[in-house]
Design a protein around this motif. Sequence first.
Motif, PDB file in Angstrom:
ATOM      1  N   ARG A 273       1.145  -1.453   0.157  1.00  0.00           N
ATOM      2  CA  ARG A 273      -0.412  -0.014   0.001  1.00  0.00           C
ATOM      3  C   ARG A 273       0.869   1.311   0.254  1.00  0.00           C
ATOM      4  O   ARG A 273       0.304   2.387  -0.309  1.00  0.00           O
ATOM      5  CB  ARG A 273      -0.803   0.041   1.548  1.00  0.00           C
ATOM      6  N   THR A 274       1.938   0.749   0.866  1.00  0.00           N
ATOM      7  CA  THR A 274       2.932   2.458   0.480  1.00  0.00           C
ATOM      8  C   THR A 274       3.845   2.625  -0.564  1.00  0.00           C
ATOM      9  O   THR A 274       4.559   3.290  -0.607  1.00  0.00           O
ATOM     10  CB  THR A 274       3.904   2.354   1.926  1.00  0.00           C
ATOM     11  N   LEU A 275       3.996   1.312  -1.495  1.00  0.00           N
ATOM     12  CA  LEU A 275       4.410   1.893  -2.859  1.00  0.00           C
ATOM     13  C   LEU A 275       4.333   2.312  -4.141  1.00  0.00           C
ATOM     14  O   LEU A 275       2.608   2.038  -4.021  1.00  0.00           O
ATOM     15  CB  LEU A 275       4.725   0.261  -2.926  1.00  0.00           C
ATOM     16  N   SER A 276       4.815   3.173  -4.686  1.00  0.00           N
ATOM     17  CA  SER A 276       4.339   3.862  -5.850  1.00  0.00           C
ATOM     18  C   SER A 276       4.720   3.240  -7.000  1.00  0.00           C
ATOM     19  O   SER A 276       4.742   1.683  -6.969  1.00  0.00           O
ATOM     20  CB  SER A 276       5.172   5.014  -6.211  1.00  0.00           C
ATOM     21  N   MET A 277       3.765   3.094  -7.965  1.00  0.00           N
ATOM     22  CA  MET A 277       4.222   2.334  -9.145  1.00  0.00           C
ATOM     23  C   MET A 277       5.135   2.607  -9.721  1.00  0.00           C
ATOM     24  O   MET A 277       6.798   3.544  -9.424  1.00  0.00           O
ATOM     25  CB  MET A 277       2.958   2.705 -10.112  1.00  0.00           C
ATOM     26  N   PRO A 278       6.206   1.637 -10.411  1.00  0.00           N
ATOM     27  CA  PRO A 278       7.630   1.698 -10.403  1.00  0.00           C
ATOM     28  C   PRO A 278       7.539   2.645 -12.358  1.00  0.00           C
ATOM     29  O   PRO A 278       6.134   2.471 -12.949  1.00  0.00           O
ATOM     30  CB  PRO A 278       7.693  -0.048 -11.840  1.00  0.00           C
ATOM     31  N   ASN A 279       8.421   3.051 -12.716  1.00  0.00           N
ATOM     32  CA  ASN A 279       8.342   4.402 -13.766  1.00  0.00           C
ATOM     33  C   ASN A 279       8.500   3.993 -15.284  1.00  0.00           C
ATOM     34  O   ASN A 279       7.773   5.143 -15.675  1.00  0.00           O
ATOM     35  CB  ASN A 279      10.020   4.858 -13.151  1.00  0.00           C
ATOM     36  N   LEU A 280       8.755   3.239 -14.922  1.00  0.00           N
ATOM     37  CA  LEU A 280       8.376   2.558 -16.724  1.00  0.00           C
ATOM     38  C   LEU A 280       7.524   1.630 -16.948  1.00  0.00           C
ATOM     39  O   LEU A 280       7.261   0.929 -17.890  1.00  0.00           O
ATOM     40  CB  LEU A 280      10.079   1.771 -16.928  1.00  0.00           C
ATOM     41  N   ILE A 281       6.421   1.367 -16.077  1.00  0.00           N
ATOM     42  CA  ILE A 281       5.218   0.302 -16.053  1.00  0.00           C
ATOM     43  C   ILE A 281       4.778   0.597 -17.480  1.00  0.00           C
ATOM     44  O   ILE A 281       4.143  -0.101 -18.005  1.00  0.00           O
ATOM     45  CB  ILE A 281       4.444   0.603 -14.741  1.00  0.00           C
ATOM     46  N   MET A 282       4.171   2.116 -17.383  1.00  0.00           N
ATOM     47  CA  MET A 282       3.199   2.076 -19.110  1.00  0.00           C
ATOM     48  C   MET A 282       4.253   1.797 -20.696  1.00  0.00           C
ATOM     49  O   MET A 282       2.871   0.541 -21.118  1.00  0.00           O
ATOM     50  CB  MET A 282       2.907   3.313 -19.367  1.00  0.00           C
ATOM     51  N   PRO A 283       5.464   2.005 -20.087  1.00  0.00           N
ATOM     52  CA  PRO A 283       5.633   1.588 -21.661  1.00  0.00           C
ATOM     53  C   PRO A 283       6.237  -0.247 -21.336  1.00  0.00           C
ATOM     54  O   PRO A 283       5.952  -1.017 -22.991  1.00  0.00           O
ATOM     55  CB  PRO A 283       6.867   2.198 -21.858  1.00  0.00           C
ATOM     56  N   SER A 284       6.110  -0.634 -20.016  1.00  0.00           N
ATOM     57  CA  SER A 284       7.002  -1.891 -20.244  1.00  0.00           C
ATOM     58  C   SER A 284       5.910  -2.912 -20.407  1.00  0.00           C
ATOM     59  O   SER A 284       5.990  -3.741 -21.278  1.00  0.00           O
ATOM     60  CB  SER A 284       7.477  -2.029 -19.249  1.00  0.00           C
TER      61      SER A 284
END
Length: 317
Positions: A273-284
Amino acid sequence: MATTTQDAPLAAATALVEKAKADKALRPTIAGFFDEATFTVSYVISDCATKEAAIIDSVLDYDAASGTTGFESADRIVEYVETSGLNVVWLIETHAHADHLSAAPYLQEKLGGKLAIGADIVRVQDVFGKMFNAGSDFERDGSQFDHLFKDGDTFRIGNLEGIALHVPGHTPADMAFLIGDAAFVGDTIFMPDFGTARADFPGGDARQLFQSIRRLLSLPRETRLFLCHDYKAPGRDVFAWETTVGQQRDENVHVKDGTTEDEFVEMRTSRDRTLSMPNLIMPSVQVNMRGGRLPEPEDNGVSYIKIPVNAVGRPAK
């Protein structure tokens, strides 16, 4: 921890480890390539006798600000393979990564080999195909890959024997690949001082992740584990990506022996719950669900990455 008679793939994997312990010729030669930009480790696994090889979890360089791709990371692998005189027979993905783009199609063009992933990639394609509105032209049957591994499937790299183990939880499609005495475990588990992977992506499940990890930790204690990522735990100054089943059972801060399933699920769920989404999740995800290929170019000849607004993660504060 005893192997249950019902888990035939795990029993077969255990037998492979025991054979490799007895015969050094059945242990793979392993070269790791660390990409610090994404904290990802790619591997070239080879049989010294036949020079056949597999590449696991390759990285395509991607600059999010400019939307440009590059091949520096992949070319390090190409140089190693060619210098070593290896013949690539497999290009394996442990799962559809959310933190880096796969370079598998580029490496396949340069080096050959069959592109493979777990059979449950079709579930990932269904979920994210809808999320990104990929349209009817995007096949959701895994046909972007040459081979889909199911739990217990066996394969060879020259004289080396391998077996695929389904280890869902991080995503529904995660696989670990046991080759000789070495297991390539993707994102299921990290170094003992860092813990375990998140389980809050679509289709992820913390309880399932615990069960998958404990399954892996049922392998012989001497089994070498090769990890897909390292982020340097607090107090550690160097990156590391090789450990053993025994070390994980004794020391893993999230899931060592004695940790109950309920304790793990509570910890993992609270932490996620405390983690942000990975920076490259959308392109990856858009690229990796296509087997590492960019979306089809539009009528101007340019490929585009879609960014769904307010569809993933938590709203901005």
